[in-house]
Write an enzyme that holds these catalytic residues in place. Sequence first.
Site, short mmCIF file in Angstrom:
data_model
loop_
_atom_site.label_atom_id
_atom_site.label_comp_id
_atom_site.label_asym_id
_atom_site.label_seq_id
_atom_site.Cartn_x
_atom_site.Cartn_y
_atom_site.Cartn_z
N CYS A 172 3.53 -39.50 -26.21
CA CYS A 172 3.19 -39.11 -24.83
C CYS A 172 4.21 -38.11 -24.30
CB CYS A 172 3.13 -40.33 -23.92
SG CYS A 172 4.75 -41.04 -23.59
N CYS A 215 7.76 -39.27 -24.12
CA CYS A 215 8.50 -39.17 -25.39
C CYS A 215 9.17 -37.79 -25.49
CB CYS A 215 7.57 -39.33 -26.59
SG CYS A 215 6.67 -40.87 -26.64
N ASP A 266 5.07 4.63 -20.01
CA ASP A 266 5.66 5.80 -20.67
C ASP A 266 4.47 6.71 -21.04
OD1 ASP A 266 7.47 7.43 -22.19
OD2 ASP A 266 6.69 6.47 -23.99
N ASP A 323 6.98 2.56 -25.98
CA ASP A 323 6.94 2.43 -27.45
C ASP A 323 8.18 2.95 -28.14
OD1 ASP A 323 6.57 5.16 -26.99
OD2 ASP A 323 5.39 5.39 -28.83
N ASP A 378 12.75 3.64 -24.20
CA ASP A 378 12.11 2.75 -23.22
C ASP A 378 12.75 1.37 -23.21
OD1 ASP A 378 10.09 4.69 -22.60
OD2 ASP A 378 9.04 4.12 -24.43
#
Length: 738
Positions: free
Chosen positions: A22, A25, A433, A627, A631
């Site tokens: 549960c 736990c 970008d 990318d 950046d």
Amino acid sequence: MVMATNENQSIQKNFPVLQMTCAGCAAGVENKLKSLKGVKNAAVNFATATALVDFQPGEIDAEGIQKAVQSIGYDLVLEEENQQDLLDEIHEKNYRQLKNKTVWALILSLPVVIVGMFLMNIPYADLIMWAFATPVVLWLGRDFFITAWKQTRHRTANMDTLVALSTGTAYVFSLFNMLFPEFWQSKGLEGHVYFEAAAVIIAFILLGRLLEEKAKGSTSSALKKLMGLQPKTVTVIRDDNNQVEIAIEKLAVGEIVQVKPGEKIAVDGTVISGDSFVDESMLSGEPMSVRKVKGEKVFAGTINQKGSFRFRADKVGKETMLAHIIKMVQDAQGSKAPVQKLVDKIAGIFVPVVIGIAIITFIVWLIFGGDNALTHALLAFVTVLVIACPCALGLATPTAIMVGVGKGAEKGILIKDAESLELSQKVNAVVLDKTGTITEGKPQVTDELWMDESAKALLMALEQQSEHPLADAVVAHLENGKEILVSGFESLTGRGVKGIVNDKMYFAGNRKLMLENNIYISQELQAKSDEWGQLAKTIIWFADNKKALAVLAISDKIKETSVTAIRKMQEMGIEMYMLTGDNVATSKAIAGQTGIRHYKAEVLPQEKLEFVKELQQQEKVVAMVGDGINDSAALAQADVSIAMGQGSDIAMDVAKMTIISSDLTKIPQAIRLSRQTVQTIRQNLFWAFIYNIIGIPIAAGILYPVNGFLLNPMIAGAAMALSSVSVVTNSLRLKWKK
């Protein structure tokens, strides 16, 4: 996943946890892990049954962590090789055992219910019910009592404690009433037995756990699909040109692999001969097959179509893109959303609080219960313990996160952690970008004007030193001239490059670079630059230390999907911003064609970072999409960072999300997925809380003074099981949402 190798630095590993039943736990294991010396942080996820532990290897090792967890009645799986296969085996074994127990519990409980409800007056009724209920409680339900005893020894309590207390009380009370009926008769009362309650509660809880286990298995189906993508064997070409089939684990980097039509590609590599079309949809979410010829990259898990080819293995084992994706999905599904931390605190104190409420209920009934005070007190005590289940609370967030992350992976959206999935739904500003994000990132020289044709070799020599994509476009365009030695080469971030040839300085870059160095630009060159700039082309200037020698125009096509993606995000109420190092004219043209109202040109990496901070100071939740290496600082600063999958590894490492196909339309999909996931979490938490808020007082008998209603413990058991199943089922609905 090892994050660092230095002993002074921490490492992060995901350990499967065994014997958790549960949310209580999970909270207990997490608190134990956090208390260990050398453990910086730990997150235990009940739905995935994993513990993500950040620890100092110099102070504690995996075995030490395992011993600590074992000391409180649970266990960790340390074996990393074939870990998933081992876990699947354990899950399958547990499921089979649970299924057998549930079937037998239901079969044996049925006669007890029939006798207890309808045939109470037949001879030996109590004895018949005892005979059928005893194997259910003491044999099929023995794990509840064993775990509850373990928890008590370690001074903790969990769901099994509640079940053991409630069913044990009902069983012992019924056994006493059956063996010593004269005790009650002497007081003018009838001693009822509640064997049916004890048996049915265990049967229903086992049924609930069985359904829950099945549903939890379904939530991780996306991960299992990803894991099933890599073949077990691979065909390699040996020195004598013989084809040999070997196990995937034995394949080494540099070996040549043969791929036949219809086969799955085993590892990442580069095609060296042949050509074919490859289905990469399982990685990118894109339905179109991609043509692969010599020099093209291929990835593990993708499927070859009709042709055949050979490729050189570049990345094997845990280094392949597929392995990274699987690891990212595993970590994300095992991570915790911020809302889960509050839920875990509640689950951690929930069981002791419920036991306290049950004891108070028992005392109140004993004092004010009238003639049948003890019977009512015991029944209410049992019912409160049975109906109060922290499992629904514990499953509410992680099951939704698991389904959300898995669904994202199937669509080619990799989500690094639960926090970014939860936060994405709040995004109201997206910073893009330009190159490689809005555009294809494959620039080509389209126009040029030279004041001195002989200077072409000088520009080529200079650009060959640069690593910028625009420099690659210039080098690809210019014819190979004689080799020229460039000294003092320097890359000027956000401006261009410079270098010395024959004691003379030369510059290649944007207009800002020309102005900074007081370089004269003729009217003819300026006119051409303005003309090309209006057509959304990037302008590259080439000059010596006095005057501009040439101007070149480079065009980078806008991706077909970019305009659609930007429009969709604007329709979702998100403000769009474009930042680029390119010139103003090009930026304006790109912004006009894509419908972006806010843009900034000639921006340096540091300025991108500052711009994201500015938006955050305006209390905007910012997503940065990029990318490239330039950046990465802005990506790290943003609330939600999104890397385009074809970009740099640094951008992908920093980002919290990765769009594998570099298709911008995946971003509105990711935001929509986040909104749906958070909505599902809220629904789950509402039902889990409301269930306990309403259920516990009714179980305690709050309605009895009003209308004489007392909740039957059997009904309470069924309702408790149903609450967990309903939460997991609601999370699974996410799979089919558009």
